[in-house]
Scaffold this active site. Structure first.
Site, PDB file in Angstrom:
ATOM      1  N   GLY A  12      39.268  30.301  57.449  1.00  0.00           N
ATOM      2  CA  GLY A  12      38.015  31.072  57.489  1.00  0.00           C
ATOM      3  C   GLY A  12      36.998  30.398  58.388  1.00  0.00           C
ATOM      4  O   GLY A  12      35.790  30.463  58.171  1.00  0.00           O
ATOM      5  N   ASN A 108      42.222  38.611  47.204  1.00  0.00           N
ATOM      6  CA  ASN A 108      42.358  37.258  47.741  1.00  0.00           C
ATOM      7  C   ASN A 108      43.602  36.515  47.277  1.00  0.00           C
ATOM      8  O   ASN A 108      44.015  35.537  47.919  1.00  0.00           O
ATOM      9  CB  ASN A 108      41.104  36.440  47.419  1.00  0.00           C
ATOM     10  CG  ASN A 108      39.905  36.919  48.237  1.00  0.00           C
ATOM     11  OD1 ASN A 108      40.081  37.534  49.285  1.00  0.00           O
ATOM     12  ND2 ASN A 108      38.710  36.662  47.771  1.00  0.00           N
ATOM     13  N   VAL A 132      37.842  26.776  48.215  1.00  0.00           N
ATOM     14  CA  VAL A 132      36.455  27.237  48.139  1.00  0.00           C
ATOM     15  C   VAL A 132      36.430  28.758  47.939  1.00  0.00           C
ATOM     16  O   VAL A 132      35.592  29.290  47.211  1.00  0.00           O
ATOM     17  CB  VAL A 132      35.693  26.854  49.433  1.00  0.00           C
ATOM     18  CG1 VAL A 132      34.282  27.431  49.447  1.00  0.00           C
ATOM     19  CG2 VAL A 132      35.641  25.332  49.593  1.00  0.00           C
ATOM     20  N   ASN A 134      36.760  32.422  46.749  1.00  0.00           N
ATOM     21  CA  ASN A 134      36.706  32.900  45.358  1.00  0.00           C
ATOM     22  C   ASN A 134      37.771  33.919  45.015  1.00  0.00           C
ATOM     23  O   ASN A 134      38.217  34.644  45.894  1.00  0.00           O
ATOM     24  CB  ASN A 134      35.328  33.526  45.108  1.00  0.00           C
ATOM     25  CG  ASN A 134      34.296  32.481  44.802  1.00  0.00           C
ATOM     26  OD1 ASN A 134      34.573  31.553  44.065  1.00  0.00           O
ATOM     27  ND2 ASN A 134      33.101  32.640  45.381  1.00  0.00           N
ATOM     28  N   ASP A 162      28.256  24.065  41.707  1.00  0.00           N
ATOM     29  CA  ASP A 162      27.671  24.249  40.372  1.00  0.00           C
ATOM     30  C   ASP A 162      27.084  22.932  39.875  1.00  0.00           C
ATOM     31  O   ASP A 162      26.004  22.895  39.292  1.00  0.00           O
ATOM     32  CB  ASP A 162      28.748  24.764  39.405  1.00  0.00           C
ATOM     33  CG  ASP A 162      29.489  25.928  40.019  1.00  0.00           C
ATOM     34  OD1 ASP A 162      28.844  26.933  40.329  1.00  0.00           O
ATOM     35  OD2 ASP A 162      30.718  25.820  40.242  1.00  0.00           O
ATOM     36  N   HIS A 190      34.525  28.365  38.025  1.00  0.00           N
ATOM     37  CA  HIS A 190      33.398  28.638  38.927  1.00  0.00           C
ATOM     38  C   HIS A 190      33.036  30.112  38.770  1.00  0.00           C
ATOM     39  O   HIS A 190      33.445  30.973  39.549  1.00  0.00           O
ATOM     40  CB  HIS A 190      33.780  28.301  40.375  1.00  0.00           C
ATOM     41  CG  HIS A 190      32.728  28.719  41.363  1.00  0.00           C
ATOM     42  ND1 HIS A 190      31.454  28.203  41.360  1.00  0.00           N
ATOM     43  CD2 HIS A 190      32.753  29.622  42.365  1.00  0.00           C
ATOM     44  CE1 HIS A 190      30.747  28.767  42.318  1.00  0.00           C
ATOM     45  NE2 HIS A 190      31.513  29.642  42.943  1.00  0.00           N
TER      46      HIS A 190
HETATM   47  P1  NAD Z   1      32.779  35.044  55.421  1.00  0.00           P
HETATM   48  O1  NAD Z   1      33.213  36.449  55.204  1.00  0.00           O
HETATM   49  O2  NAD Z   1      31.542  34.762  56.197  1.00  0.00           O
HETATM   50  O3  NAD Z   1      33.947  34.232  56.115  1.00  0.00           O
HETATM   51  C1  NAD Z   1      35.252  34.272  55.634  1.00  0.00           C
HETATM   52  C2  NAD Z   1      36.133  34.117  56.848  1.00  0.00           C
HETATM   53  O4  NAD Z   1      37.461  33.988  56.358  1.00  0.00           O
HETATM   54  C3  NAD Z   1      36.103  35.311  57.774  1.00  0.00           C
HETATM   55  O5  NAD Z   1      35.826  34.865  59.098  1.00  0.00           O
HETATM   56  C4  NAD Z   1      37.499  35.910  57.665  1.00  0.00           C
HETATM   57  O6  NAD Z   1      37.974  36.442  58.884  1.00  0.00           O
HETATM   58  C5  NAD Z   1      38.294  34.677  57.248  1.00  0.00           C
HETATM   59  N1  NAD Z   1      39.538  34.977  56.546  1.00  0.00           N
HETATM   60  C6  NAD Z   1      39.792  35.990  55.695  1.00  0.00           C
HETATM   61  N2  NAD Z   1      41.076  35.945  55.310  1.00  0.00           N
HETATM   62  C7  NAD Z   1      41.631  34.872  55.912  1.00  0.00           C
HETATM   63  C8  NAD Z   1      42.932  34.327  55.922  1.00  0.00           C
HETATM   64  N3  NAD Z   1      43.924  34.875  55.212  1.00  0.00           N
HETATM   65  N4  NAD Z   1      43.160  33.239  56.673  1.00  0.00           N
HETATM   66  C9  NAD Z   1      42.172  32.670  57.410  1.00  0.00           C
HETATM   67  N5  NAD Z   1      40.920  33.166  57.453  1.00  0.00           N
HETATM   68  C10 NAD Z   1      40.661  34.246  56.697  1.00  0.00           C
HETATM   69  O7  NAD Z   1      32.724  34.361  53.958  1.00  0.00           O
HETATM   70  P2  NAD Z   1      32.038  32.990  53.553  1.00  0.00           P
HETATM   71  O8  NAD Z   1      30.643  33.279  53.185  1.00  0.00           O
HETATM   72  O9  NAD Z   1      32.352  31.954  54.556  1.00  0.00           O
HETATM   73  O10 NAD Z   1      32.805  32.708  52.174  1.00  0.00           O
HETATM   74  C11 NAD Z   1      34.168  32.404  52.139  1.00  0.00           C
HETATM   75  C12 NAD Z   1      34.650  32.336  50.694  1.00  0.00           C
HETATM   76  O11 NAD Z   1      34.002  31.280  50.001  1.00  0.00           O
HETATM   77  C13 NAD Z   1      34.363  33.598  49.876  1.00  0.00           C
HETATM   78  O12 NAD Z   1      35.468  33.832  49.032  1.00  0.00           O
HETATM   79  C14 NAD Z   1      33.168  33.187  49.035  1.00  0.00           C
HETATM   80  O13 NAD Z   1      33.067  33.959  47.864  1.00  0.00           O
HETATM   81  C15 NAD Z   1      33.544  31.758  48.737  1.00  0.00           C
HETATM   82  N6  NAD Z   1      32.476  30.884  48.263  1.00  0.00           N
HETATM   83  C16 NAD Z   1      32.813  29.979  47.292  1.00  0.00           C
HETATM   84  C17 NAD Z   1      31.875  29.084  46.807  1.00  0.00           C
HETATM   85  C18 NAD Z   1      32.236  28.094  45.719  1.00  0.00           C
HETATM   86  O14 NAD Z   1      31.332  27.420  45.203  1.00  0.00           O
HETATM   87  N7  NAD Z   1      33.497  27.934  45.327  1.00  0.00           N
HETATM   88  C19 NAD Z   1      30.589  29.112  47.330  1.00  0.00           C
HETATM   89  C20 NAD Z   1      30.265  30.039  48.335  1.00  0.00           C
HETATM   90  C21 NAD Z   1      31.233  30.927  48.790  1.00  0.00           C
HETATM   91  C1  LMR Z   2      28.373  30.903  44.904  1.00  0.00           C
HETATM   92  O1  LMR Z   2      28.466  30.431  43.770  1.00  0.00           O
HETATM   93  O2  LMR Z   2      27.315  30.897  45.565  1.00  0.00           O
HETATM   94  C2  LMR Z   2      29.612  31.474  45.531  1.00  0.00           C
HETATM   95  O3  LMR Z   2      30.691  31.418  44.650  1.00  0.00           O
HETATM   96  C3  LMR Z   2      29.411  32.827  46.093  1.00  0.00           C
HETATM   97  C4  LMR Z   2      29.336  33.861  44.992  1.00  0.00           C
HETATM   98  O4  LMR Z   2      30.038  34.880  45.090  1.00  0.00           O
HETATM   99  O5  LMR Z   2      28.570  33.653  44.060  1.00  0.00           O
END
Ligand code: NAD
Ligand code: LMR
Length: 329
Positions: A12, A108, A132, A134, A162, A190
């Site tokens: 990503g 996902n 990371v 979700n 968190d 999470h």
């Molecule tokens: P985003 O949409 O800006 O970027 C995601 C990128 O992943 C995109 O460029 C997309 O093309 C790429 N992608 C999708 N499928 C893919 C694959 N199979 N292989 C490689 N790349 C792929 O999203 P973001 O804001 O960067 O968030 C990414 C993820 O992180 C989301 O699932 C979001 O919910 C999660 N997130 C988790 C936490 C946490 O605390 N765990 C915090 C924030 C966001």
């Molecule tokens: C966060 O906690 O900010 C990320 O997991 C993004 C979301 O979907 O809440």
């Protein structure tokens, strides 16, 4: 003598988190200011995504990072993860307003099966994986189960955001500095069911629980604020958290690799049965880290309120796991 570069795969890479993450990795914030890195960047094959990735790589080039020993773009996880020492699995669909993270499960889960298999086939046998994307715990569980030849302990899920959110709320409530707060943790998933727990926390040697002394604030303000912070950010920004998520990913891997010097942090790790959490469940625990290994903090008393919260978040994780059973080998 200069260190051998470590290979860091990031999925990503052209997304929002990627844009906050890659520059800091190349700057040495994650693996150390003396550790050269090679970035192996994965994006979907889609022409627009690959083009955007090229743009990000141009910008990384333009920073002339002294620690950057190489950088490649990929659309196939089997080349992106080749010999990877660290893999940050960020790429996934983020949620929008009104969605829960588990609504992303079906969309996902497929991604993490494919990527787990690819890690199994080509990554370093010591690869440290942080999920990371979700729903992070269940995606990490899927990747781990899809990679049977790698040690299960190499797979972790991000609870650090968190943890950092909880630290910041406790600092504001007590009027103390974040850096002085120790022994805080976040148990479980999470998701809004996570249980942020300051019962053992200290600040300047004093008990945080005694300082706050307000169970009503704990139950009705602190826990909902930390648990629903992701949704609050989506509501305010129209997009999910990105810079704070990237920062938490850096913190998670840095502490895993470089150690916490006896201090606690929170990681989502496969349970070893501690605290009655079934073995293999990807669960947020208090951990310490040393020599590249984490250890779950043992022997903490779980009171009735905490047990109820832990049961709730475990129930949700068990349901998520049931929901993806059909995808697992
Ligand atoms: P985003 O949409 O800006 O970027 C995601 C990128 O992943 C995109 O460029 C997309 O093309 C790429 N992608 C999708 N499928 C893919 C694959 N199979 N292989 C490689 N790349 C792929 O999203 P973001 O804001 O960067 O968030 C990414 C993820 O992180 C989301 O699932 C979001 O919910 C999660 N997130 C988790 C936490 C946490 O605390 N765990 C915090 C924030 C966001
Ligand atoms: C966060 O906690 O900010 C990320 O997991 C993004 C979301 O979907 O809440």
């Amino acid at each position: 003598m200069a260190k051998t570069p470590l290979r860091v795969a990031v999925t990503g890479a052209a997304g929002q988190i990627g844009y906050s993450l890659l520059f800091r990795i190349a700057n040495g914030d994650m693996l150390g200011k003396d550790q050269p890195v090679i970035l192996q960047l994965l994006e979907i094959a889609d022409e627009k995504a690959q083009k955007a990735l090229k743009g990000v790589m141009m910008e990384i080039d333009d920073c002339a990072f002294p620690l950057l020993a190489g950088m490649t773009a990929h659309s196939d996880p089997n080349t992106a993860f080749k010999d990877a020492d660290v893999a940050l699995l960020v790429g996934a669909r983020p949620r929008g307003p009104g969605m829960e993270r588990k609504d992303l499960l079906e969309a996902n889960a497929q991604i993490f099966t494919v990527q787990g298999k690819a890690l199994d086939a080509v990554a370093s046998r010591n690869v440290k994986v942080l999920v990371v994307g979700n729903p992070a715990n269940t995606n990490a569980y899927i990747a781990m189960k899809s990679a049977p030849s790698l040690p299960a302990k190499n797979f972790t899920a991000m609870l650090r955001l968190d943890h950092n959110r909880a630290l910041s709320q406790v600092a504001a409530k007590t009027g103390k500095a974040v850096k002085d707060i120790e022994k805080l943790t976040v148990w479980g998933n999470h998701s809004p069911t996570m249980y942020a727990d300051y019962r053992f926390a200290t600040v300047d040697g004093q008990s945080v629980k005694d300082l706050i002394n307000d169970q009503e604030w704990n139950a009705n303000t602190f826990l909902p604020t930390v648990g629903k912070r992701g949704a609050a950010i989506i509501e305010a920004r129209g997009l999910s958290s990105a810079a704070s998520a990237a920062n938490a990913a850096i913190d998670h891997v840095r502490d895993w690799v470089l150690g916490t010097n006896g201090k606690w942090t929170t990681m989502g790790v496969p349970s070893d049965g501690s605290y009655g959490i079934p073995e293999g469940t990807m669960f947020g625990f208090p951990v310490t880290t040393e020599n590249g290994e984490y250890t779950i903090v043992q022997g903490l008393e779980i009171d009735e309120f905490s047990q109820e919260r832990i049961n709730l978040t475990l129930k949700e994780l068990t349901e998520e796991r049931e929901g993806v059973k059909h995808l697992l080998p």
